[in-house]
Design a protein around this motif. Sequence first.
Motif, mmCIF file in Angstrom:
data_model
loop_
_atom_site.group_PDB
_atom_site.id
_atom_site.type_symbol
_atom_site.label_atom_id
_atom_site.label_comp_id
_atom_site.label_asym_id
_atom_site.label_seq_id
_atom_site.Cartn_x
_atom_site.Cartn_y
_atom_site.Cartn_z
ATOM 1 N N ALA A 178 64.288 94.558 52.508
ATOM 2 C CA ALA A 178 65.494 93.637 51.857
ATOM 3 C C ALA A 178 66.204 94.684 51.088
ATOM 4 N N ASP A 179 65.667 95.479 50.233
ATOM 5 C CA ASP A 179 66.621 96.438 49.645
ATOM 6 C C ASP A 179 65.346 97.591 48.350
ATOM 7 N N PHE A 180 66.026 97.971 47.970
ATOM 8 C CA PHE A 180 64.461 99.083 46.934
ATOM 9 C C PHE A 180 63.682 98.533 46.266
ATOM 10 N N ALA A 181 63.689 97.598 45.945
ATOM 11 C CA ALA A 181 62.870 96.881 45.034
ATOM 12 C C ALA A 181 61.824 95.978 45.490
ATOM 13 N N GLU A 182 62.507 95.595 46.893
ATOM 14 C CA GLU A 182 61.042 94.975 47.950
ATOM 15 C C GLU A 182 60.480 95.569 48.281
ATOM 16 N N ALA A 183 61.118 97.335 49.115
ATOM 17 C CA ALA A 183 60.576 98.133 49.350
ATOM 18 C C ALA A 183 59.792 99.099 48.756
ATOM 19 N N PHE A 184 60.207 98.986 47.114
ATOM 20 C CA PHE A 184 58.858 99.663 45.878
ATOM 21 C C PHE A 184 57.750 98.797 45.498
ATOM 22 N N LEU B 229 63.580 102.858 36.594
ATOM 23 C CA LEU B 229 65.116 103.541 36.111
ATOM 24 C C LEU B 229 65.792 103.392 37.554
ATOM 25 N N ALA B 230 65.224 103.553 38.552
ATOM 26 C CA ALA B 230 66.700 103.518 39.204
ATOM 27 C C ALA B 230 67.179 102.899 39.930
ATOM 28 N N GLU B 231 66.165 101.131 39.729
ATOM 29 C CA GLU B 231 66.978 100.104 40.158
ATOM 30 C C GLU B 231 67.649 100.305 39.403
ATOM 31 N N LYS B 232 67.540 99.914 37.875
ATOM 32 C CA LYS B 232 68.224 99.714 36.161
ATOM 33 C C LYS B 232 69.478 100.309 37.143
ATOM 34 N N ALA B 233 69.420 101.701 37.268
ATOM 35 C CA ALA B 233 70.880 102.971 37.432
ATOM 36 C C ALA B 233 71.697 102.074 38.555
ATOM 37 N N ASP B 234 70.589 101.764 39.304
ATOM 38 C CA ASP B 234 71.539 101.007 40.927
ATOM 39 C C ASP B 234 71.707 102.186 41.929
ATOM 40 N N HIS B 235 71.021 103.163 41.664
ATOM 41 C CA HIS B 235 70.859 104.177 42.031
ATOM 42 C C HIS B 235 69.601 105.150 42.261
ATOM 43 N N HIS B 236 69.012 105.397 43.833
ATOM 44 C CA HIS B 236 67.999 105.597 44.497
ATOM 45 C C HIS B 236 67.666 106.577 45.008
ATOM 46 N N PRO B 237 66.250 107.288 44.689
ATOM 47 C CA PRO B 237 66.037 108.322 45.061
ATOM 48 C C PRO B 237 65.743 108.232 46.682
ATOM 49 N N GLU B 238 65.815 109.775 47.345
ATOM 50 C CA GLU B 238 65.242 109.936 48.225
ATOM 51 C C GLU B 238 63.496 110.573 48.705
ATOM 52 N N ASN C 125 60.352 107.241 50.959
ATOM 53 C CA ASN C 125 60.712 106.373 50.726
ATOM 54 C C ASN C 125 62.846 106.531 50.351
ATOM 55 N N VAL C 126 63.288 106.174 51.124
ATOM 56 C CA VAL C 126 65.021 105.965 50.727
ATOM 57 C C VAL C 126 65.641 104.720 50.903
ATOM 58 N N TYR C 127 65.617 103.831 49.998
ATOM 59 C CA TYR C 127 66.549 102.562 49.593
ATOM 60 C C TYR C 127 65.697 101.825 50.063
ATOM 61 N N ASN C 128 65.939 100.794 50.926
ATOM 62 C CA ASN C 128 65.117 100.427 51.254
ATOM 63 C C ASN C 128 63.839 100.924 53.079
ATOM 64 N N ARG C 129 64.105 102.183 52.838
ATOM 65 C CA ARG C 129 63.603 102.211 54.364
ATOM 66 C C ARG C 129 61.557 102.528 53.799
ATOM 67 N N VAL C 130 60.462 102.481 53.838
ATOM 68 C CA VAL C 130 59.479 103.938 54.250
ATOM 69 C C VAL C 130 59.203 104.332 55.448
ATOM 70 N N GLU C 131 58.545 105.199 55.253
ATOM 71 C CA GLU C 131 58.252 105.985 56.715
ATOM 72 C C GLU C 131 56.971 106.754 55.979
ATOM 73 N N ILE C 132 55.499 106.227 56.428
ATOM 74 C CA ILE C 132 54.329 106.394 56.309
ATOM 75 C C ILE C 132 54.104 107.196 57.250
ATOM 76 N N LEU C 133 53.013 108.489 57.194
ATOM 77 C CA LEU C 133 52.067 108.559 58.003
ATOM 78 C C LEU C 133 50.991 109.016 57.422
#
Lengths: 99, 99
Positions: A37-43, B52-61, A64-72
């Motif tokens: 759903a979002d970054f917090a859920e992904a992380f 940090l990223a979630e707090k800032a609402d700005h996320h890394p790749e 990982n970028v935002y809500n997406r997680v790619e695993i190898l």
Amino acid sequence: MQVSRLDEADRNAVLEQLPLWSYDADAKGIRRTLRFADFAEAFGFMARVAILAEKADHHPEWFNVYNRVEILLTTHDAGGLSRRDVDLAAAIDAIAPTA
Amino acid sequence: MQVSRLDEADRNAVLEQLPLWSYDADAKGIRRTLRFADFAEAFGFMARVAILAEKADHHPEWFNVYNRVEILLTTHDAGGLSRRDVDLAAAIDAIAPTA
């Protein structure tokens, strides 16, 4: 513990058990992409996988970028896919949300 | 909040403040790679960055394999590097181990 690479027949057999994973011949491993759903859920999911991985002493290569997680998953020591990757993939599937 | 892309002069000025980051023209963002003692330390760092990223609402790749973490910061909404990336980079530097 030395671990050996699965041969092609074994690899095809295990991939049938892991329909959400696909074999990447270039990376010599298996990949799965998950969306949340979002970054917090992904992380949060990544944190659970991290604990599994640490317990298994076998670690993913992941992006990982935002809500997406790619695993190898691959086993460098074995030069390709091993039973350790298959076990970790199954453990990841077991905690992944079923959307 | 709408955020705008830094122009080249501003970008060069901020990069001088962030010597551990390099500009990636293709990705239109800044990159930093960090290495840790092991996976647990690398992932522990990622967990702190995630907060940090979630707090800032700005996320890394970002990408992780074992003890290595590769971070790319860019602002898709702005089509390139913005002040939000610079702020997050500085916050990451502040919690990164100084090896």
